[in-house]
Design a protein around this motif. Structure first.
Motif, PDB file in Angstrom:
ATOM      1  N   LEU A  50       0.827  -1.206   0.000  1.00 44.64           N
ATOM      2  CA  LEU A  50       0.000   0.000   0.000  1.00 44.64           C
ATOM      3  C   LEU A  50       0.864   1.260   0.000  1.00 44.64           C
ATOM      4  O   LEU A  50       0.588   2.214  -0.737  1.00 44.64           O
ATOM      5  N   GLN A  51       1.915   1.262   0.786  1.00 44.06           N
ATOM      6  CA  GLN A  51       2.823   2.419   0.805  1.00 44.06           C
ATOM      7  C   GLN A  51       3.488   2.618  -0.557  1.00 44.06           C
ATOM      8  O   GLN A  51       3.654   3.743  -1.030  1.00 44.06           O
ATOM      9  N   ALA A  52       3.828   1.522  -1.211  1.00 45.12           N
ATOM     10  CA  ALA A  52       4.442   1.601  -2.538  1.00 45.12           C
ATOM     11  C   ALA A  52       3.448   2.156  -3.558  1.00 45.12           C
ATOM     12  O   ALA A  52       3.821   2.947  -4.431  1.00 45.12           O
ATOM     13  N   GLN A  53       2.189   1.770  -3.448  1.00 44.12           N
ATOM     14  CA  GLN A  53       1.157   2.308  -4.336  1.00 44.12           C
ATOM     15  C   GLN A  53       1.007   3.808  -4.139  1.00 44.12           C
ATOM     16  O   GLN A  53       0.807   4.558  -5.101  1.00 44.12           O
ATOM     17  N   ILE A  54       1.090   4.239  -2.890  1.00 48.09           N
ATOM     18  CA  ILE A  54       0.998   5.677  -2.598  1.00 48.09           C
ATOM     19  C   ILE A  54       2.153   6.427  -3.253  1.00 48.09           C
ATOM     20  O   ILE A  54       1.959   7.477  -3.870  1.00 48.09           O
ATOM     21  N   VAL A  55       3.362   5.884  -3.156  1.00 48.51           N
ATOM     22  CA  VAL A  55       4.529   6.521  -3.772  1.00 48.51           C
ATOM     23  C   VAL A  55       4.359   6.561  -5.294  1.00 48.51           C
ATOM     24  O   VAL A  55       4.635   7.590  -5.927  1.00 48.51           O
ATOM     25  N   ALA A  56       3.907   5.461  -5.893  1.00 47.92           N
ATOM     26  CA  ALA A  56       3.690   5.427  -7.341  1.00 47.92           C
ATOM     27  C   ALA A  56       2.660   6.474  -7.762  1.00 47.92           C
ATOM     28  O   ALA A  56       2.841   7.166  -8.769  1.00 47.92           O
ATOM     29  N   THR A  57       1.612   6.613  -6.978  1.00 45.06           N
ATOM     30  CA  THR A  57       0.579   7.607  -7.276  1.00 45.06           C
ATOM     31  C   THR A  57       1.116   9.027  -7.114  1.00 45.06           C
ATOM     32  O   THR A  57       0.803   9.916  -7.914  1.00 45.06           O
ATOM     33  N   GLN A  58       1.951   9.245  -6.127  1.00 51.28           N
ATOM     34  CA  GLN A  58       2.574  10.564  -5.973  1.00 51.28           C
ATOM     35  C   GLN A  58       3.429  10.893  -7.186  1.00 51.28           C
ATOM     36  O   GLN A  58       3.458  12.039  -7.646  1.00 51.28           O
ATOM     37  N   GLY A  59       4.105   9.894  -7.735  1.00 51.39           N
ATOM     38  CA  GLY A  59       4.878  10.101  -8.955  1.00 51.39           C
ATOM     39  C   GLY A  59       4.002  10.547 -10.107  1.00 51.39           C
ATOM     40  O   GLY A  59       4.375  11.431 -10.884  1.00 51.39           O
ATOM     41  N   LEU A  60       2.815   9.962 -10.207  1.00 54.91           N
ATOM     42  CA  LEU A  60       1.871  10.375 -11.249  1.00 54.91           C
ATOM     43  C   LEU A  60       1.434  11.822 -11.071  1.00 54.91           C
ATOM     44  O   LEU A  60       1.311  12.577 -12.038  1.00 54.91           O
ATOM     45  N   TRP A  61       1.190  12.222  -9.821  1.00 55.74           N
ATOM     46  CA  TRP A  61       0.793  13.605  -9.558  1.00 55.74           C
ATOM     47  C   TRP A  61       1.919  14.584  -9.891  1.00 55.74           C
ATOM     48  O   TRP A  61       1.684  15.662 -10.430  1.00 55.74           O
TER      49      TRP A  61
END
Length: 96
Positions: A50-61
């Motif tokens: 879940l933390q990794a998904q959050i980081v990946a999503t932050q990269g998209l933003w």
């Protein structure tokens, strides 16, 4: 892109700096997204996943923010270019 802009040996305009900044922000977003995606693939723990998904999503933003900067600057470049183009000549047709 940085090397291409440096080939001209002219100082960068504000618009060119904006385009270049937007491109670099997108690169940073790509890197952050890649780190998050890699961590997500390698994760075996649901919490870490879940933390990794959050980081990946932050990269998209971050990428999106960079795209906005680049698009805004590119739009300004187009507006400035349009101001340098003379208007088409008026054509007078007698009797119309």
């Amino acid at each position: 892109m940085s090397k291409l802009y440096n080939l001209t040996n002219n100082p960068l305009s504000d618009v060119e700096k904006g385009i270049l900044t937007g491109a670099w922000v997108q690169v940073i977003g790509d890197i952050v997204g890649a780190i998050g995606t890699t961590a997500e693939v390698l994760s075996e723990d649901p919490q870490t996943d879940l933390q990794a998904q959050i980081v990946a999503t932050q990269g998209l933003w971050i990428q999106t923010f960079g795209s906005g900067i680049e698009a805004t600057s590119a739009t300004e470049a187009v507006k400035r270019e349009l101001q340098t183009i003379p208007p088409p000549p008026l054509v007078f047709i007698p009797g119309s």
